[in-house]
Design a protein around this motif. Structure first.
Motif, PDB file in Angstrom:
ATOM      1  N   THR A  33     -12.029 121.698  72.159  1.00 36.15           N
ATOM      2  CA  THR A  33     -11.334 120.768  72.136  1.00 36.15           C
ATOM      3  C   THR A  33     -12.109 119.244  72.124  1.00 36.15           C
ATOM      4  O   THR A  33     -11.229 118.247  72.432  1.00 36.15           O
ATOM      5  CB  THR A  33     -10.333 120.746  73.407  1.00 36.15           C
ATOM      6  OG1 THR A  33     -11.418 120.606  74.564  1.00 36.15           O
ATOM      7  CG2 THR A  33      -9.694 122.039  73.753  1.00 36.15           C
ATOM      8  N   SER A  34     -13.179 119.188  72.272  1.00 33.28           N
ATOM      9  CA  SER A  34     -14.102 118.146  72.311  1.00 33.28           C
ATOM     10  C   SER A  34     -13.844 116.992  71.258  1.00 33.28           C
ATOM     11  O   SER A  34     -13.947 116.018  71.119  1.00 33.28           O
ATOM     12  CB  SER A  34     -15.610 118.536  72.187  1.00 33.28           C
ATOM     13  OG  SER A  34     -15.822 119.265  73.230  1.00 33.28           O
ATOM     14  N   ASP A  70      -9.128 118.363  64.385  1.00 33.18           N
ATOM     15  CA  ASP A  70      -8.455 118.747  65.716  1.00 33.18           C
ATOM     16  C   ASP A  70      -8.645 120.133  65.967  1.00 33.18           C
ATOM     17  O   ASP A  70      -8.271 120.787  67.123  1.00 33.18           O
ATOM     18  CB  ASP A  70      -7.047 118.490  65.649  1.00 33.18           C
ATOM     19  CG  ASP A  70      -6.107 119.344  64.389  1.00 33.18           C
ATOM     20  OD1 ASP A  70      -6.829 120.129  63.730  1.00 33.18           O
ATOM     21  OD2 ASP A  70      -5.075 119.204  64.426  1.00 33.18           O
ATOM     22  N   ASN A  84     -11.192 115.930  69.501  1.00 33.90           N
ATOM     23  CA  ASN A  84     -10.166 115.125  70.009  1.00 33.90           C
ATOM     24  C   ASN A  84     -10.530 113.848  70.867  1.00 33.90           C
ATOM     25  O   ASN A  84     -10.372 112.866  70.470  1.00 33.90           O
ATOM     26  CB  ASN A  84      -9.023 116.045  70.774  1.00 33.90           C
ATOM     27  CG  ASN A  84      -8.207 116.970  70.128  1.00 33.90           C
ATOM     28  OD1 ASN A  84      -8.075 116.839  68.914  1.00 33.90           O
ATOM     29  ND2 ASN A  84      -8.011 118.097  70.659  1.00 33.90           N
ATOM     30  N   TYR A  85     -11.506 114.146  71.776  1.00 39.34           N
ATOM     31  CA  TYR A  85     -12.240 112.930  72.579  1.00 39.34           C
ATOM     32  C   TYR A  85     -13.083 112.091  71.653  1.00 39.34           C
ATOM     33  O   TYR A  85     -13.047 110.980  71.677  1.00 39.34           O
ATOM     34  CB  TYR A  85     -12.822 113.556  73.697  1.00 39.34           C
ATOM     35  CG  TYR A  85     -11.766 114.070  74.386  1.00 39.34           C
ATOM     36  CD1 TYR A  85     -10.759 113.408  75.374  1.00 39.34           C
ATOM     37  CD2 TYR A  85     -11.815 115.724  75.006  1.00 39.34           C
ATOM     38  CE1 TYR A  85      -9.988 114.160  76.125  1.00 39.34           C
ATOM     39  CE2 TYR A  85     -10.955 116.269  75.980  1.00 39.34           C
ATOM     40  CZ  TYR A  85      -9.858 115.397  76.465  1.00 39.34           C
ATOM     41  OH  TYR A  85      -9.075 115.917  77.207  1.00 39.34           O
ATOM     42  N   LYS A 106     -17.887 110.781  76.636  1.00 38.05           N
ATOM     43  CA  LYS A 106     -16.625 111.458  77.138  1.00 38.05           C
ATOM     44  C   LYS A 106     -17.239 112.133  78.352  1.00 38.05           C
ATOM     45  O   LYS A 106     -18.259 112.747  78.342  1.00 38.05           O
ATOM     46  CB  LYS A 106     -15.970 112.579  76.171  1.00 38.05           C
ATOM     47  CG  LYS A 106     -14.833 113.201  76.865  1.00 38.05           C
ATOM     48  CD  LYS A 106     -15.065 114.635  77.373  1.00 38.05           C
ATOM     49  CE  LYS A 106     -13.913 115.057  78.017  1.00 38.05           C
ATOM     50  NZ  LYS A 106     -14.032 116.304  78.558  1.00 38.05           N
ATOM     51  N   SER A 120     -15.123 121.481  67.290  1.00 42.01           N
ATOM     52  CA  SER A 120     -15.556 121.235  68.375  1.00 42.01           C
ATOM     53  C   SER A 120     -16.513 120.063  68.397  1.00 42.01           C
ATOM     54  O   SER A 120     -16.134 118.703  68.699  1.00 42.01           O
ATOM     55  CB  SER A 120     -16.597 122.351  69.154  1.00 42.01           C
ATOM     56  OG  SER A 120     -17.581 122.659  68.404  1.00 42.01           O
ATOM     57  N   ASN A 147     -12.960 111.805  68.389  1.00 43.29           N
ATOM     58  CA  ASN A 147     -12.296 110.921  67.539  1.00 43.29           C
ATOM     59  C   ASN A 147     -11.619 109.798  68.324  1.00 43.29           C
ATOM     60  O   ASN A 147     -11.697 108.629  67.586  1.00 43.29           O
ATOM     61  CB  ASN A 147     -10.956 111.720  66.797  1.00 43.29           C
ATOM     62  CG  ASN A 147     -11.533 112.643  65.792  1.00 43.29           C
ATOM     63  OD1 ASN A 147     -12.522 112.551  65.192  1.00 43.29           O
ATOM     64  ND2 ASN A 147     -10.775 113.880  65.756  1.00 43.29           N
ATOM     65  N   GLN A 148     -11.366 109.953  69.547  1.00 44.31           N
ATOM     66  CA  GLN A 148     -11.043 108.677  70.352  1.00 44.31           C
ATOM     67  C   GLN A 148     -12.041 107.645  70.267  1.00 44.31           C
ATOM     68  O   GLN A 148     -11.883 106.619  70.339  1.00 44.31           O
ATOM     69  CB  GLN A 148     -10.288 109.016  71.798  1.00 44.31           C
ATOM     70  CG  GLN A 148      -9.050 109.875  71.759  1.00 44.31           C
ATOM     71  CD  GLN A 148      -8.615 110.295  72.981  1.00 44.31           C
ATOM     72  OE1 GLN A 148      -8.675 109.407  73.908  1.00 44.31           O
ATOM     73  NE2 GLN A 148      -8.150 111.452  73.229  1.00 44.31           N
TER      74      GLN A 148
END
Length: 256
Positions: A75-76, A173, A78-79, A40, A176, A81-82
């Motif tokens: 917030t990391s 969610d 979320n990325y 990311k 981190s 998980n993507q």
């Protein structure tokens, strides 16, 4: 399925460290066809994007990336998980990490893959941090999480099975970049449902002298974001209910 996917983030000031991470993988991985790296990078970080795109074109293993906003470490997840969703169909283990981790054992891949299929349902987590011996487990009393040390002091070098990550939500969610979310769920699975899927493995594969071996856990920013997460989870019963609900789902898959 016989591949390990690394999930990491980097940005311009850290490209030297990320380069070291890649070089370490090249030197210490016995079979490069069995690894891949998902990265990311921050939106607007042109230099990092150019470097990652260059690596994608020359490395002997798959490297892929996503671009997203940076709003703090909390917030990391979320990325990450993507990136997990984008991993190869051949991925068995997912490893989310700092770009500062370094292997010192050229047999690390064989060691990690030796745990493959330890459970027929492929639902478990391997803890390899040298700090695990000082960690206390959460426990249940009247179906309420009374103590959650694994949330505040998680394993910093966990290998998730991909199936576990996808069923449990991986990082979660509000988390981190550690295993707090998943460890909390698995502790409930252990103490409430009698299914122990936390494997405490040897940490000998890691170079413990590398900078910030615990993924920046001592940095001021990490402490600030970690406190934000802990205050939120301890004040909101919804998160505790989420842990129990997901543990129940895992138990259903295990019982099949």
């Amino acid at each position: 399925m016989n591949k390990v996917t690394f999930i990491v983030q980097t940005y311009e000031p850290r490209l030297r460290s990320f380069r070291g991470f890649i070089l370490n993988l090249l030197e210490f991985t016995s079979d490069l066809s069995k690894i891949e790296v998902g990265v990311k990078i921050d939106r607007g970080d042109r230099l990092a994007l150019l470097y990652i795109e260059y690596l994608e074109s020359v490395l002997p293993f798959r490297l892929y990336h996503i671009v997203g906003e940076y709003n703090g470490y909390h917030t990391s997840g979320n990325y990450y998980n993507q990136l997990a969703m984008m991993s190869s169909d051949e991925t068995y283990f997912l490893f989310e990490c700092s770009d500062e981790v370094r292997f010192k054992d050229k047999k690390w891949l064989d060691y990690i893959l030796s745990f493959k299929n330890k459970f027929d349902d492929d639902i478990f987590l391997i803890k390899t941090s040298p700090r695990f011996e000082s960690r206390e487990a959460i426990y249940f009393q009247n179906d309420i999480i009374q103590r959650s040390v694994c949330v505040e002091n998680p394993d910093t070098h966990p290998f998730y099975t991909k199936k576990l990550w996808l069923l449990s939500g991986g990082i979660g969610d509000i988390f981190s970049c550690n295993s707090s979310w998943c460890e909390s769920i698995l502790q409930i699975l252990k103490y409430k449902y009698g299914e122990d899927r936390l494997i405490e493995a040897d940490s000998h594969i890691w170079d413990t002298n590398s900078t910030h071996f615990d993924g920046g856990a001592k940095s001021d920013e990490w402490r600030k974001d970690n406190k934000l997460q802990m205050d939120k989870i301890k004040s909101d019963e919804v998160w505790k209910e989420n842990f129990e609900y997901i543990a129940k789902i895992l138990k259903a898959y295990i019982s099949k």
